[in-house]
Design a protein around this motif. Structure first.
Motif, PDB file in Angstrom:
ATOM      1  N   ALA A 197       0.832  -1.201   0.000  1.00  0.00           N
ATOM      2  CA  ALA A 197       0.000   0.000   0.000  1.00  0.00           C
ATOM      3  C   ALA A 197       0.868   1.254   0.000  1.00  0.00           C
ATOM      4  CB  ALA A 197      -0.932  -0.007   1.212  1.00  0.00           C
ATOM      5  N   ILE A 198       1.958   1.226   0.762  1.00  0.00           N
ATOM      6  CA  ILE A 198       2.894   2.358   0.782  1.00  0.00           C
ATOM      7  C   ILE A 198       3.509   2.546  -0.607  1.00  0.00           C
ATOM      8  CG2 ILE A 198       5.084   3.191   1.709  1.00  0.00           C
ATOM      9  CD1 ILE A 198       4.369   1.786   4.344  1.00  0.00           C
ATOM     10  N   ASP A 199       3.931   1.453  -1.235  1.00  0.00           N
ATOM     11  CA  ASP A 199       4.515   1.517  -2.576  1.00  0.00           C
ATOM     12  C   ASP A 199       3.525   2.122  -3.570  1.00  0.00           C
ATOM     13  OD1 ASP A 199       6.898   0.408  -1.751  1.00  0.00           O
ATOM     14  OD2 ASP A 199       6.328  -1.641  -2.280  1.00  0.00           O
ATOM     15  N   TYR A 200       2.262   1.715  -3.458  1.00  0.00           N
ATOM     16  CA  TYR A 200       1.229   2.232  -4.368  1.00  0.00           C
ATOM     17  C   TYR A 200       1.091   3.740  -4.214  1.00  0.00           C
ATOM     18  CZ  TYR A 200      -3.317   3.093  -6.485  1.00  0.00           C
ATOM     19  OH  TYR A 200      -4.327   3.600  -7.267  1.00  0.00           O
ATOM     20  N   ARG A 214       9.045   8.580   5.907  1.00  0.00           N
ATOM     21  CA  ARG A 214       8.668   7.970   7.185  1.00  0.00           C
ATOM     22  C   ARG A 214       8.115   6.554   7.007  1.00  0.00           C
ATOM     23  NH1 ARG A 214       6.034  12.388  11.127  1.00  0.00           N
ATOM     24  NH2 ARG A 214       6.692  10.762  12.579  1.00  0.00           N
ATOM     25  N   ARG A 215       8.615   5.895   6.002  1.00  0.00           N
ATOM     26  CA  ARG A 215       8.118   4.573   5.643  1.00  0.00           C
ATOM     27  C   ARG A 215       8.146   3.586   6.811  1.00  0.00           C
ATOM     28  NH1 ARG A 215       8.074   1.860   0.465  1.00  0.00           N
ATOM     29  NH2 ARG A 215       7.534  -0.323   0.832  1.00  0.00           N
ATOM     30  N   SER A 216       9.265   3.478   7.508  1.00  0.00           N
ATOM     31  CA  SER A 216       9.399   2.483   8.576  1.00  0.00           C
ATOM     32  C   SER A 216       8.423   2.762   9.714  1.00  0.00           C
ATOM     33  CB  SER A 216      10.831   2.443   9.105  1.00  0.00           C
ATOM     34  OG  SER A 216      11.217   3.696   9.620  1.00  0.00           O
ATOM     35  N   GLU A 217       8.227   4.056  10.052  1.00  0.00           N
ATOM     36  CA  GLU A 217       7.280   4.405  11.098  1.00  0.00           C
ATOM     37  C   GLU A 217       5.850   4.075  10.689  1.00  0.00           C
ATOM     38  OE1 GLU A 217       8.109   8.359  13.153  1.00  0.00           O
ATOM     39  OE2 GLU A 217       9.332   8.499  11.334  1.00  0.00           O
ATOM     40  N   VAL A 218       5.520   4.428   9.456  1.00  0.00           N
ATOM     41  CA  VAL A 218       4.173   4.144   8.941  1.00  0.00           C
ATOM     42  C   VAL A 218       3.892   2.651   8.980  1.00  0.00           C
ATOM     43  CG1 VAL A 218       2.700   4.169   6.893  1.00  0.00           C
ATOM     44  CG2 VAL A 218       4.031   6.209   7.512  1.00  0.00           C
TER      45      VAL A 218
END
Length: 284
Positions: A197-200, A214-218
């Protein structure tokens, strides 16, 4: 004194750390057009963003204290939770003033907003009132009231609000994508589905900078929040089932007493399978 938490419990709260996003949402809710985010005062205490019982974000702008709550699971106790938060915030930020003096202590006007994006059907707009939880109901209005305005931000709901607040619409794209990718899959696959979902969102420019930085936190807070939501739902369903069983057990006891029959005789007469007798016998 409540426990301070300097972490965010969901992505919605993380997004509202930013003054520009806070002002954009404020304008969308209040149909205003303020353009100076530096005037937004995000509520911080001891270096951390102050959260209430769960998932609150709060800021002061134009002498208004906006207390915003993200809700993915319907909870009728939001006004009570908001009251606790407001009281805590007042205690922390304003109680150092002399409340016993002849001078009136001035407070920003509080406004309580809930943004609902759960899967349980809810109206586009509704209100929750603190008085709904009062035990004694009478015709006279209580001297204490708190109203939470609830906006359903799921697809097709409150379109004007989402049009006025682009980041909130983008956030809902992320929420919907997590649900889409995770549907029918196991808890062990949740992290992979959130990552997709983040990649999308990054690929399609939905909050790209936020998700990139903030990918890792998300990933972590969404995993925790999604798991919590799922377990809350399971606990509710289990509690509801337990309540039904207890109600049926009470009826069985009444029939046993009124008709002078054994538990087994009553359960057989009302059609309870013999394989479930032990469950009810433990409650009698």
């Amino acid at each position: 004194m409540t426990n301070k938490r300097n972490y965010k419990s969901n992505v919605f709260a993380m997004l509202l750390e930013d003054q520009e996003r806070a002002l954009e949402l404020y304008n969308a809710v209040n149909n205003s057009n303020y353009d100076d985010p530096t005037l937004v005062e995000i509520n911080t205490i001891e270096g951390g963003f102050e959260l209430s019982i769960q998932n609150d974000a709060s800021f002061i702008f134009d002498n208004v204290l906006s207390i915003y709550e993200h809700q993915s699971t319907y909870c009728p106790n939001m006004p009570l939770r908001s009251l606790v938060y407001f009281a805590t915030l007042v205690q922390e930020k304003y109680m150092n003033r002399d409340i016993f003096s002849r001078r009136l202590v001035s407070l920003p006007t509080p406004k309580f907003i809930v943004f609902y994006n759960g899967t349980e059907p809810q109206p586009e707009y509704s209100e929750m009132k603190l008085s709904d939880c009062f035990i004694n109901k009478d015709d006279e209005k209580s001297m204490l009231e708190l109203v939470c305005k609830v906006y359903n931000i799921n697809a097709g709901k409150n379109k004007k609000l989402l049009e006025r607040c682009r980041w909130l619409a983008d956030y809902m794209v992320f929420v919907d994508k997590v649900r889409e990718y995770h549907k029918g899959r196991t808890e062990a696959e949740l992290e992979e589905d959130i990552s997709k979902a983040i990649d999308y969102c990054i690929k399609n420019n939905y909050l790209r900078e936020f998700f990139t930085s903030r990918r890792s936190e998300v990933l972590e807070v969404t995993k925790v929040d999604y798991t919590f939501e799922r377990r809350m739902k399971l606990n509710y369903e289990e509690g509801e089932k337990d309540g039904i069983l207890k109600g049926e057990a009470r009826i069985i006891r009444e029939i046993m007493k009124n008709e002078n029959k054994s538990a087994e005789e009553v359960m057989k007469s009302v059609g309870i399978p013999e394989s479930e007798y032990d469950i009810y016998l433990k409650m009698l």
